[in-house]
Design an enzyme around this catalytic site. Structure first.
Site, short mmCIF file in Angstrom:
data_model
loop_
_atom_site.label_atom_id
_atom_site.label_comp_id
_atom_site.label_asym_id
_atom_site.label_seq_id
_atom_site.Cartn_x
_atom_site.Cartn_y
_atom_site.Cartn_z
N ASP A 48 37.08 40.94 52.33
CA ASP A 48 38.12 40.80 51.31
C ASP A 48 39.20 39.87 51.86
O ASP A 48 39.65 40.04 53.00
CB ASP A 48 38.70 42.18 50.98
CG ASP A 48 39.58 42.15 49.75
OD1 ASP A 48 39.04 42.24 48.64
OD2 ASP A 48 40.81 42.02 49.92
N ASN A 54 47.85 33.49 45.30
CA ASN A 54 47.83 33.10 43.89
C ASN A 54 49.23 32.95 43.33
O ASN A 54 49.56 31.98 42.65
CB ASN A 54 47.08 34.14 43.07
CG ASN A 54 45.62 33.76 42.85
OD1 ASN A 54 45.29 32.57 42.83
ND2 ASN A 54 44.76 34.75 42.72
N HIS A 68 47.13 29.57 40.63
CA HIS A 68 45.72 29.96 40.55
C HIS A 68 44.74 28.85 40.92
O HIS A 68 43.69 29.15 41.53
CB HIS A 68 45.40 30.53 39.17
CG HIS A 68 45.91 31.92 39.00
ND1 HIS A 68 45.19 33.04 39.36
CD2 HIS A 68 47.11 32.40 38.55
CE1 HIS A 68 45.90 34.12 39.13
NE2 HIS A 68 47.08 33.76 38.64
N GLU A 104 38.40 38.78 44.91
CA GLU A 104 38.44 38.11 46.21
C GLU A 104 37.58 38.84 47.22
O GLU A 104 37.74 38.71 48.42
CB GLU A 104 39.89 38.00 46.70
CG GLU A 104 40.57 39.32 47.01
CD GLU A 104 41.37 39.89 45.83
OE1 GLU A 104 40.96 39.66 44.66
OE2 GLU A 104 42.37 40.56 46.08
#
Ligand SMILES: [Mg+2]
Lengths: 108, 311
Positions: free
Chosen positions: B177, B185, B190, B220
């Site tokens: 992760d 972000n 983004h 993610e």
């Protein structure tokens, strides 16, 4: 009358002028006398099984080599051999098929 | 896992008539088609398994095993059940045709065939089957990163788990992760977030060995399936990817490195091995990596009373 003697006009393959088919048609035609012999033998031995099988093979193959009339008659013979034991009817159809096969052989 | 364009297709003819084999090999010659043949059902099924043809032309009327039996056998075998089949049949009833289509035949050509028509149908069948394969693959692809998606992971985990239990082999799973991805972000937008996901996906793919399967698990989160791999070897793969991500200098934010956390588990870590337990073990190792400060690889500890090979 001996039906195995070539007579009538030569029967030409529809693909006689098709370059990719020439060799295959020649091969098929060259095998005709053998097929005629087998057909005669099956009839003389009264073998409906062999007649059905031989007619079935010719039915499936003949049109592919450019002989649809042989295919049609073979189809009729196959039907007759499956449905009937009427010797006269079978003889007529074997004769008809043999004559066409012989005419095809003449073209070689 | 990309579908390759059919530059050369192999066609298997199963027919008891020698004439069909001769005619077909001439009539379908060229056109990037390779014709292979079997003159009975049993040999045909064997060739379908070993040669994996792109298309099968199947005669219905054959002695011993007929076309319907052959089709049924092909459909029941995972190795052959997706190969498209065109039936070749002489005098057939509508009932026969319906039955063939219900059994999964793609098309029906009557015998004796018109070879121009047969050729056209062969090309059409090849095109349809190629598109179907492509669609099936697309449905398992993550559109952004090009890695396999969640559906693909589930499918492959099932396959690899079955393989490893059948052959008593090891199987490892890495769950990963990206750290603080929401902040990436929010801070850089983004589009940059997407660029980070794409970059991480490619590092993950590069870090994998042959046979490893990298996927995007969702958001993610990423996963790597490592067949025939013990936990500590899987950890090396994870560490390699972790270090390579940390080493990336980002043009958008040269002052900030992006990192990821990794949890590694293998079947030998879990009691009564199952896919669910393997995923849960890798997940909790990942959670431990986050808790301990992120940017690290944590190995799942063997459950229960087992000895550990690692210190
Ligand atoms: Mg057949």
């Amino acid at each position: 009358m001996n039906h195995d003697q070539p007579g009538g006009t030569p029967l030409l393959s529809e693909f006689a002028d098709d370059p990719e088919m020439v060799e295959l048609v020649e091969l098929f035609v060259a095998e005709m006398p053998m097929k005629v012999t087998s057909l005669r033998k099956a009839f003389d031995e009264h073998s409906l099984t062999d007649l059905t099988r031989l007619a079935h093979q010719l039915k499936g193959a003949a049109a592919g080599y450019g002989f649809p009339t042989i295919g049609e008659v073979a189809s009729e013979l196959e039907g007759a051999a499956k449905a009937t034991e009427d010797v006269n009817r079978l003889r007529t159809q074997v004769d008809e098929l043999v004559e066409l096969c012989n005419r095809a052989s003449m073209a070689a | 896992m990309t579908a390759s364009a059919p530059d050369k297709s192999t066609i298997l003819l199963i027919d008891d008539s020698i004439d069909m084999h001769r005619l077909l090999s001439v009539r379908l010659r060229g056109d990037h088609l390779e014709i292979i043949g079997a003159d009975n059902g049993l040999d045909g099924i064997g060739m379908a398994r070993t040669r994996s043809p792109d298309l099968i032309l199947l005669d219905v009327d054959m002695p011993e095993m007929d076309g319907f039996e052959v089709l049924q056998t092909l459909r029941d075998d995972a190795a052959t059940h997706e190969i498209p089949v065109i039936f070749l049949a002489g005098m057939t009833t509508t009932e026969d045709k319906v039955r063939a289509f219900e059994m999964g035949a793609m098309d029906f050509v009557s015998k004796p065939p018109d070879f121009a028509e047969l050729k056209a149908r062969v090309r059409s069948a090849l095109r349809i089957s190629f598109l179907m394969k492509m669609l099936a693959q697309k449905a398992r692809l993550d559109g952004l990163t090009g890695l396999g998606n969640r559906a693909y992971i589930d499918e492959r985990l099932n396959e690899e788990f079955a393989q490893s239990t059948r052959h008593n082999r090891s199987l490892s799973l890495i769950m990963s992760d990206l750290d603080n991805f929401k902040s990436v972000n929010d801070t850089y937008g983004h589009p940059h977030g997407d660029a980070v996901l794409i970059k991480f996906a490619s590092l993950l793919a590069e870090g994998c060995r042959e046979g490893d399967i990298a996927c995007r698990y969702g958001g993610e989160e990423f996963a790597v399936i490592l067949p025939e791999t013990e936990r500590d070897d899987a950890a090396e793969v994870a560490e390699r990817v972790r270090a390579s991500l940390e080493a990336v200098e980002w043009l958008v934010h040269p002052e900030r490195r992006i990192t990821a956390s990794f949890g590694v588990a293998s079947l030998s870590c879990v009691e009564a091995p199952s896919i669910e337990r393997l995923v849960a073990a890798a997940d909790s190792a990942l959670y431990a990596a986050k808790r301990k400060g992120r940017n690290r690889v944590i190995l799942a500890k063997p459950e229960g009373r087992r000895f550990s090979l690692s210190a």
